[in-house]
Design a protein around this motif. Structure first.
Motif, PDB file in Angstrom:
ATOM      1  N   TRP A  28       1.179  -1.142   0.282  1.00  0.00           N
ATOM      2  CA  TRP A  28       0.067  -0.103   0.029  1.00  0.00           C
ATOM      3  C   TRP A  28       0.884   1.262   0.230  1.00  0.00           C
ATOM      4  CZ3 TRP A  28      -1.229   2.294   4.982  1.00  0.00           C
ATOM      5  CH2 TRP A  28      -1.809   3.740   4.897  1.00  0.00           C
ATOM      6  N   ASN A  73      -3.483   7.452  -2.264  1.00  0.00           N
ATOM      7  CA  ASN A  73      -3.417   5.988  -1.747  1.00  0.00           C
ATOM      8  C   ASN A  73      -4.319   4.851  -3.264  1.00  0.00           C
ATOM      9  OD1 ASN A  73      -4.036   6.288   1.237  1.00  0.00           O
ATOM     10  ND2 ASN A  73      -5.723   6.878   0.428  1.00  0.00           N
ATOM     11  N   GLU A  75      -2.477   0.698  -3.904  1.00  0.00           N
ATOM     12  CA  GLU A  75      -1.560  -0.454  -3.912  1.00  0.00           C
ATOM     13  C   GLU A  75      -0.801  -1.250  -5.074  1.00  0.00           C
ATOM     14  OE1 GLU A  75      -4.281  -4.016  -2.606  1.00  0.00           O
ATOM     15  OE2 GLU A  75      -4.183  -4.744  -4.823  1.00  0.00           O
ATOM     16  N   LYS A 175      -3.984  -0.517  -8.583  1.00  0.00           N
ATOM     17  CA  LYS A 175      -5.183   0.167  -7.942  1.00  0.00           C
ATOM     18  C   LYS A 175      -5.018   1.271  -7.780  1.00  0.00           C
ATOM     19  CE  LYS A 175      -6.840  -4.769  -7.510  1.00  0.00           C
ATOM     20  NZ  LYS A 175      -7.514  -5.917  -7.333  1.00  0.00           N
ATOM     21  N   LEU A 177      -7.056   3.679  -4.769  1.00  0.00           N
ATOM     22  CA  LEU A 177      -7.879   3.207  -3.401  1.00  0.00           C
ATOM     23  C   LEU A 177      -8.817   3.927  -2.425  1.00  0.00           C
ATOM     24  CD1 LEU A 177      -5.015   0.169  -1.764  1.00  0.00           C
ATOM     25  CD2 LEU A 177      -6.595  -0.243  -3.801  1.00  0.00           C
ATOM     26  N   SER A 178     -10.011   4.272  -2.473  1.00  0.00           N
ATOM     27  CA  SER A 178     -10.764   4.927  -1.901  1.00  0.00           C
ATOM     28  C   SER A 178      -9.725   4.799  -0.316  1.00  0.00           C
ATOM     29  CB  SER A 178     -12.168   5.186  -1.898  1.00  0.00           C
ATOM     30  OG  SER A 178     -12.451   3.739  -1.223  1.00  0.00           O
ATOM     31  N   VAL A 181     -11.146   2.556   2.196  1.00  0.00           N
ATOM     32  CA  VAL A 181     -10.319   1.102   2.037  1.00  0.00           C
ATOM     33  C   VAL A 181      -9.152   1.519   2.694  1.00  0.00           C
ATOM     34  CG1 VAL A 181      -9.163  -0.381   0.631  1.00  0.00           C
ATOM     35  CG2 VAL A 181     -11.539   0.401  -0.501  1.00  0.00           C
ATOM     36  N   VAL A 182      -8.633   1.863   2.611  1.00  0.00           N
ATOM     37  CA  VAL A 182      -7.315   2.296   3.580  1.00  0.00           C
ATOM     38  C   VAL A 182      -7.634   2.930   5.342  1.00  0.00           C
ATOM     39  CG1 VAL A 182      -6.020   2.708   1.414  1.00  0.00           C
ATOM     40  CG2 VAL A 182      -6.287   4.943   2.944  1.00  0.00           C
ATOM     41  N   SER A 183      -8.643   2.908   5.535  1.00  0.00           N
ATOM     42  CA  SER A 183      -9.226   4.004   6.421  1.00  0.00           C
ATOM     43  C   SER A 183      -8.593   3.285   7.927  1.00  0.00           C
ATOM     44  CB  SER A 183     -10.543   4.397   7.101  1.00  0.00           C
ATOM     45  OG  SER A 183     -11.062   2.814   6.259  1.00  0.00           O
TER      46      SER A 183
END
Length: 366
Positions: A28, A73, A75, A175, A177-178, A181-183
């Protein structure tokens, strides 16, 4: 969203991605105005959280998004990124940017190299005895010029070969990421360390650790040549790493067949910063490492005052691969629980903030 940067320290970036790729296939990557963060959380083994200062890897860094601090963010497949960066080792210029092709988001690495456009034609060897410029007693320059390299050293054309630039672009599918998703991604929480100590050179420690691991595997082989582990990671070779607050570190391998160890002395136990410890000076006085120092002895001969963790030998060897990048390494031992490594990369800029790579390595039960 937009992102583009010129890479100014590809050597370090390449070695870093190689080390991270050994732990897991995906990272990430969090890009922002403040720094660049890479996180690897594999299904099994150690996790790593890297915080890189922008000026240590990039220059002319430009980023824009609708999120706070222009955060993006991603991937990213680490092996693909590493291979692309490795191909830029001898480049005169390399840049990376976020783009999209056929509605697929990509990290596009553009590499510029300077190459010779072609070798100049070698002058013919003239000899008064031969009207064609060929001396029968001397090898022909057409077939054997490499046997007499010294004959061309004075030829200015050798040093004046024309050069041209070649540009290569490598696209790495990723990818985007929103934030949602990573919160939930958070660094592991660990208790206050019982021992904190500077490690010896990691490549030296890796060499010994890998040797111990190979011995452990060899000692468990059955007559038919198998290891007897049968894919069960709980039975994989374990190494015991211990340290105290008097500059001593010990690496040990104990099996039914052997009990061997290596020992380092004279290592540094860094002083705690009161501003980072709850309670300040009073908090340091009650800190587990302070109590551990009082229990041990300067010679390290007593069994008291040591903190110990048990590590998977193969996973530990992968973690120590970060030694190729260099920098100072402080290890924090949470006795019988976890080992946390802080790898501080050297930043050549004066008074510049250092990049830090944090490894979380779990301890196995005895």
């Amino acid at each position: 969203m937009r992102f583009r940067a010129d890479i100014q320290n590809n050597h370090v970036f390449t070695k870093l991605t190689a080390s991270l790729a050994s732990l897991g296939p995906i990272a990430w990557v969090k890009l922002s105005d403040e720094d660049v963060r890479l996180t690897v959380i594999p299904d099994q083994g150690s996790s790593v959280w890297a915080v890189l200062m922008i000026d240590q890897i990039f220059e002319t860094y430009s980023i824009q998004s609708a999120a706070e601090n222009n955060t993006i963010n991603l991937e990213v497949p680490l092996q693909n990124l590493h291979r692309a960066l490795k191909s830029a080792q001898n480049a005169s210029h390399a840049s990376i940017r976020l783009t999209k092709k056929n509605n697929i988001p990509l990290l596009s690495l553009t590499i510029t190299t300077s190459i010779f456009a072609g070798a100049p034609k070698a002058p013919a060897r003239n000899d008064p005895s031969d009207e064609h410029g060929y001396n029968p007693g001397f090898p022909s320059r057409d077939g054997f010029a490499d046997q007499f390299p010294g004959d061309e050293l004075d030829d200015p054309a050798v040093y004046d070969r024309p050069q041209r630039e070649t540009t290569i672009t490598q696209d790495i599918p990723i990818k985007v990421l929103s934030p949602a998703v990573v919160s939930g991604l958070r660094e592991p929480r660990a208790k206050e360390p019982d021992v904190h100590i500077d490690l010896p050179p990691l490549m030296q420690l890796k060499s010994i650790s890998d040797r111990f691991t190979k011995l452990a595997i060899a000692s468990t082989k059955t007559p038919n040549g198998s290891t007897g582990f049968r894919g069960n990671t709980t039975r994989a070779p374990k190494l015991e790493l211990s340290a105290n607050m008097h500059g001593c570190l010990r690496l040990r391998l104990k099996t039914d067949a052997m009990d061997i160890s290596s020992r380092w002395t004279g290592l540094n136990n860094p002083e705690l910063d009161p501003s980072t410890v709850e309670g300040g000076e009073e908090g340091i006085a009650q800190h587990p490492s302070t109590r551990m120092r009082a229990r041990g002895d300067p010679e390290g001969l007593s069994d008291e005052g040591w903190a110990t963790v048990r590590l998977d030998g193969k996973d530990w060897g992968k973690v120590l691969g970060i030694g190729r990048v260099g920098g100072r390494v402080i290890s924090c031992f949470c006795d019988e629980n976890a080992l946390i490594l802080y790898v501080y990369l050297t930043n050549e800029a004066d008074n510049a903030e250092q990049s830090v790579i944090t490894y979380y390595v779990s301890s196995y039960s005895q």
